[in-house]
Design a protein around this motif. Structure first.
Motif, PDB file in Angstrom:
ATOM      1  N   CYS A 175       3.403  -4.185 -31.934  1.00 31.74           N
ATOM      2  CA  CYS A 175       4.702  -4.972 -32.296  1.00 31.74           C
ATOM      3  C   CYS A 175       4.827  -6.023 -31.140  1.00 31.74           C
ATOM      4  CB  CYS A 175       5.838  -4.286 -32.941  1.00 31.74           C
ATOM      5  SG  CYS A 175       7.120  -5.374 -33.466  1.00 31.74           S
ATOM      6  N   LEU A 176       4.801  -7.135 -31.367  1.00 30.20           N
ATOM      7  CA  LEU A 176       5.070  -8.284 -30.402  1.00 30.20           C
ATOM      8  C   LEU A 176       6.316  -8.429 -30.585  1.00 30.20           C
ATOM      9  CD1 LEU A 176       2.979  -9.613 -28.581  1.00 30.20           C
ATOM     10  CD2 LEU A 176       3.374 -11.665 -30.278  1.00 30.20           C
ATOM     11  N   SER A 177       7.066  -8.750 -29.332  1.00 31.62           N
ATOM     12  CA  SER A 177       8.667  -9.131 -29.191  1.00 31.62           C
ATOM     13  C   SER A 177       8.943 -10.300 -29.499  1.00 31.62           C
ATOM     14  CB  SER A 177       9.247  -8.830 -27.697  1.00 31.62           C
ATOM     15  OG  SER A 177       8.351  -9.786 -26.827  1.00 31.62           O
ATOM     16  N   PRO A 178       9.991 -10.810 -30.138  1.00 41.42           N
ATOM     17  CA  PRO A 178      10.474 -12.203 -30.737  1.00 41.42           C
ATOM     18  C   PRO A 178       9.803 -13.232 -30.010  1.00 41.42           C
ATOM     19  CG  PRO A 178      12.126 -10.308 -31.269  1.00 41.42           C
ATOM     20  CD  PRO A 178      11.157  -9.754 -30.336  1.00 41.42           C
ATOM     21  N   ASP A 179      10.296 -13.024 -28.369  1.00 41.72           N
ATOM     22  CA  ASP A 179      10.012 -14.054 -27.702  1.00 41.72           C
ATOM     23  C   ASP A 179       8.307 -14.002 -27.124  1.00 41.72           C
ATOM     24  OD1 ASP A 179       9.552 -11.944 -25.885  1.00 41.72           O
ATOM     25  OD2 ASP A 179      11.366 -12.658 -24.514  1.00 41.72           O
ATOM     26  N   GLN A 180       7.638 -13.197 -27.808  1.00 41.00           N
ATOM     27  CA  GLN A 180       5.960 -12.986 -27.473  1.00 41.00           C
ATOM     28  C   GLN A 180       5.734 -12.723 -26.192  1.00 41.00           C
ATOM     29  OE1 GLN A 180       4.941 -16.066 -31.186  1.00 41.00           O
ATOM     30  NE2 GLN A 180       3.888 -16.219 -29.194  1.00 41.00           N
ATOM     31  N   ARG A 181       6.750 -12.140 -25.422  1.00 44.80           N
ATOM     32  CA  ARG A 181       6.375 -11.814 -23.908  1.00 44.80           C
ATOM     33  C   ARG A 181       5.897 -10.462 -23.853  1.00 44.80           C
ATOM     34  NH1 ARG A 181      11.423 -12.790 -20.281  1.00 44.80           N
ATOM     35  NH2 ARG A 181      10.035 -12.124 -18.699  1.00 44.80           N
ATOM     36  N   TYR A 182       6.255  -9.568 -24.896  1.00 46.09           N
ATOM     37  CA  TYR A 182       6.005  -8.047 -24.546  1.00 46.09           C
ATOM     38  C   TYR A 182       5.396  -7.518 -25.842  1.00 46.09           C
ATOM     39  CZ  TYR A 182       8.841  -8.545 -20.554  1.00 46.09           C
ATOM     40  OH  TYR A 182       9.278  -8.760 -19.159  1.00 46.09           O
ATOM     41  N   LEU A 183       4.483  -6.420 -25.670  1.00 42.67           N
ATOM     42  CA  LEU A 183       3.598  -5.986 -26.932  1.00 42.67           C
ATOM     43  C   LEU A 183       4.109  -4.395 -26.712  1.00 42.67           C
ATOM     44  CD1 LEU A 183       1.592  -6.052 -29.410  1.00 42.67           C
ATOM     45  CD2 LEU A 183       0.000  -5.190 -27.524  1.00 42.67           C
ATOM     46  N   ALA A 184       4.643  -3.832 -27.569  1.00 39.08           N
ATOM     47  CA  ALA A 184       4.813  -2.319 -27.852  1.00 39.08           C
ATOM     48  C   ALA A 184       3.559  -1.963 -28.732  1.00 39.08           C
ATOM     49  CB  ALA A 184       6.104  -2.208 -28.469  1.00 39.08           C
ATOM     50  N   TYR A 185       3.100  -0.701 -28.275  1.00 38.22           N
ATOM     51  CA  TYR A 185       2.210   0.219 -28.859  1.00 38.22           C
ATOM     52  C   TYR A 185       2.306   1.529 -29.014  1.00 38.22           C
ATOM     53  CZ  TYR A 185      -0.217   1.287 -24.599  1.00 38.22           C
ATOM     54  OH  TYR A 185      -0.673   1.553 -23.250  1.00 38.22           O
ATOM     55  N   ALA A 186       2.045   2.014 -29.875  1.00 39.00           N
ATOM     56  CA  ALA A 186       2.440   3.580 -30.274  1.00 39.00           C
ATOM     57  C   ALA A 186       0.890   4.500 -30.750  1.00 39.00           C
ATOM     58  CB  ALA A 186       3.334   3.859 -31.490  1.00 39.00           C
ATOM     59  N   SER A 187       0.945   5.513 -30.511  1.00 38.17           N
ATOM     60  CA  SER A 187      -0.059   6.542 -31.042  1.00 38.17           C
ATOM     61  C   SER A 187       0.550   8.067 -31.491  1.00 38.17           C
ATOM     62  CB  SER A 187      -1.246   6.740 -29.929  1.00 38.17           C
ATOM     63  OG  SER A 187      -0.639   7.457 -28.956  1.00 38.17           O
ATOM     64  N   MET A 188      -0.196   8.931 -31.904  1.00 36.44           N
ATOM     65  CA  MET A 188       0.201   9.976 -32.028  1.00 36.44           C
ATOM     66  C   MET A 188       0.897  10.747 -30.876  1.00 36.44           C
ATOM     67  SD  MET A 188       0.095   9.940 -35.170  1.00 36.44           S
ATOM     68  CE  MET A 188       0.707  11.602 -35.548  1.00 36.44           C
ATOM     69  N   SER A 189       1.943  10.224 -30.524  1.00 41.19           N
ATOM     70  CA  SER A 189       2.554  10.524 -29.119  1.00 41.19           C
ATOM     71  C   SER A 189       4.019  10.303 -29.292  1.00 41.19           C
ATOM     72  CB  SER A 189       1.904  10.040 -27.814  1.00 41.19           C
ATOM     73  OG  SER A 189       2.642   9.955 -26.803  1.00 41.19           O
ATOM     74  N   PRO A 190       4.875  10.759 -28.485  1.00 38.19           N
ATOM     75  CA  PRO A 190       6.476  10.348 -28.680  1.00 38.19           C
ATOM     76  C   PRO A 190       6.593   9.205 -27.369  1.00 38.19           C
ATOM     77  CG  PRO A 190       5.962  12.546 -27.273  1.00 38.19           C
ATOM     78  CD  PRO A 190       4.659  12.065 -27.857  1.00 38.19           C
ATOM     79  N   ILE A 191       5.462   8.908 -26.875  1.00 38.59           N
ATOM     80  CA  ILE A 191       5.718   7.718 -26.119  1.00 38.59           C
ATOM     81  C   ILE A 191       5.331   6.585 -26.736  1.00 38.59           C
ATOM     82  CG2 ILE A 191       5.212   6.925 -23.642  1.00 38.59           C
ATOM     83  CD1 ILE A 191       6.686   9.689 -23.494  1.00 38.59           C
ATOM     84  N   VAL A 192       5.820   5.388 -26.536  1.00 40.98           N
ATOM     85  CA  VAL A 192       5.648   4.032 -26.903  1.00 40.98           C
ATOM     86  C   VAL A 192       5.644   3.198 -25.623  1.00 40.98           C
ATOM     87  CG1 VAL A 192       6.485   2.162 -28.035  1.00 40.98           C
ATOM     88  CG2 VAL A 192       6.792   4.171 -29.160  1.00 40.98           C
TER      89      VAL A 192
END
Length: 492
Positions: A175-192
């Motif tokens: 998921c890209l932040s609304p200001d397009q500065r940061y990208l969050a990514y997830a996997s089968m882990s509790p850490i994003v």
């Protein structure tokens, strides 16, 4: 309401139309929209979906009434582009320009059905593909640890190639932040993990060329045990991330405080999908393998964290939810091989348990959908409409509303296990297009927010784009900013 058969054809103006047979089910809170023959068999409906969302969709995507009735005095849809341009020059609306509904009526006729043209080809499965809010960037996530950010305005050049940190199984969501500065990514882990998407580094190797900040969702306050995250979404203001997890929970992470601000034990099985209902972030929609959609109001959550309401209708688990953004309507993709449209004003306060409708054993990860289940309906179906034709097997296949700017959210589109992309008419239920290219399941796809372009990604590793091009030739590269400015100058 759903299409059980359709045949697509496109006229010389590129308008996608279909011949279809439609059936409709009775449900407790809805009306059946069909005629019955003397033998009791359903036949072609006499009207489209007759409720508020149908009227809203028509208002957002139908041209000015004076133009519709030009010549014969009777409504004639669709209105040809030539007539619309002539009407604009004659100032039929009194505005001297196209209204947003005029624009949607014109643009939504040119579906992205031509192509495809290859954007990228990887040796691992593609799980995620999404345009940024302004359409200038495109993100694709692959099972082999890679996430690529493409610059659409610069000929799909790879702006950032991210090698994910601590990957478990696959990239489940980005998921890209609304200001397009940061990208969050997830996997089968509790850490994003959070990556600086706007940095000058093209190759982003976790904690080598760049720091991939980790947001720990397994806080000691909540037990500290391991689980996987299926879905992540930024809030509209970029201050929070909501996540759905394999521990049956919804999490909200406060980015400013750098901690979990809310955990809800929301379902009795995996929470495969979650999102904020609108830009206020007060309401959260969730969908689970327990087959229920739930609505959560953060303003009135009590100590027991009960939902504001529950929506029943799917017979199997829910793979994805997309909000219409108005705080009322959303769609869900289900393992019962259907998409359902929901109105949260129809939700119940309690879950009605009726296990009697299922008399078979089935696992979508490796089995085909049982033939005897295809005609089953939920005894307490609260959905507004049901769309059939695609298949949901092996992976959490996603579905979406088409863009508001160019279509007035007139369509629903989805990937499919049978390697196709399906486009349905929201109101009539007609299957208006089927895009065929891939050799493996299409888990995700994304329609450009402004241009007539759709990108699909598949387990075959291909990321391809579909466009409308009247000549059938390969379209020239589109620059969103120039195109949009020209459109407003010429047509608005």
């Amino acid at each position: 309401m759903y299409a059980t058969a359709s045949a697509l054809y496109i006229d010389e103006m590129g308008y996608a139309m279909s011949r279809l047979e439609i059936d409709s089910d009775h449900c407790e809170d809805g009306n059946a929209i069909h005629e019955e023959s003397s033998s009791g068999q359903s036949k072609r409906p006499s009207a489209f979906l007759d409720n508020e969302i149908a009227q809203i969709t028509k208002l957002k995507s139908n041209p000015h009434q004076q133009l519709v009735q030009v010549g014969t005095g009777r409504p004639q849809l669709p209105v040809s582009p030539v007539k619309m341009l002539a009407g604009r020059e004659s100032n039929y609306s009194g505005r001297g320009r196209f209204s947003s509904a005029d624009r949607c009526h014109l643009l939504s006729r040119y579906l992205p059905v031509n192509g495809p043209w290859l954007i990228d080809q990887m040796s691992s499965r593609a799980y995620v593909s999404q345009f940024s809010a302004d359409g200038s960037l495109f993100i694709a996530g692959f099972q082999g640890s890679h996430i690529r950010i493409y610059n659409v305005d610069r000929g799909w050049k790879v702006q950032k190639n991210i090698l994910a940190k601590s990957l478990r199984w696959t990239i489940t969501d980005t998921c890209l932040s609304p200001d397009q500065r940061y990208l969050a990514y997830a996997s089968m882990s509790p850490i994003v993990h959070i990556v600086n998407a706007g940095s000058s580094e093209t190759e982003s190797l976790a904690n080598v060329t760049e720091i991939h900040d980790g947001l720990d969702f397994s806080s000691n306050d909540y037990g500290g045990y391991s689980f996987g995250i299926f879905c992540v979404k930024f809030s509209k203001d970029g201050r929070e991330i909501v996540a759905g997890s394999s521990d049956n929970s919804i999490y909200v992470y406060d980015l400013e405080a750098n901690k979990i601000s809310l955990r809800i034990l929301a379902h009795t099985s995996d929470v495969n999908t979650v999102c904020f209902a609108d830009e206020t972030s007060h309401l959260i929609y969730s969908g689970s393998d327990d087959s229920f959609c739930k609505v959560w109001d953060r303003r009135c959550l009590n100590a027991k964290a009960k939902p504001a309401g529950v929506l029943m209708g799917h017979l199997e688990g829910i793979t994805f939810i997309d909000t219409r953004g108005d705080g009322r309507y959303f769609i869900s993709n289900g393992k019962d091989q259907t998409i359902k449209l929901w109105d949260i004003r129809k939700m119940s306060s309690n879950v009605t348990s009726n296990p009697g409708y299922r008399s078979y054993e089935w696992d979508y990860r490796w089995m085909d959908y049982p033939p005897q289940a295809k005609d089953l309906t939920h005894p307490c179906d609260q959905s507004v409409a049901t769309y059939r034709g695609h298949s949901v097997l092996r992976t959490l296949i996603r579905c979406y509303f088409s863009p508001a700017f160019s279509t007035g959210q007139k369509y629903i589109y989805t990937g499919s296990h049978n390697a196709c992309v399906y486009i349905y008419d929201l109101v009539s239920g007609a299957q208006v297009a089927t895009l065929k290219h891939h050799k493996s399941p299409v888990r995700d796809c994304s329609w450009h927010p402004f241009n007539t372009m759709l990108v699909s990604s598949s387990w075959d590793g291909d990321v391809v784009k579909w466009e409308f091009a009247g000549s059938g030739d390969r379209p020239a590269s589109l620059n969103k900013r120039v195109w949009t400015r020209h459109f407003y100058d010429e047509y608005m």
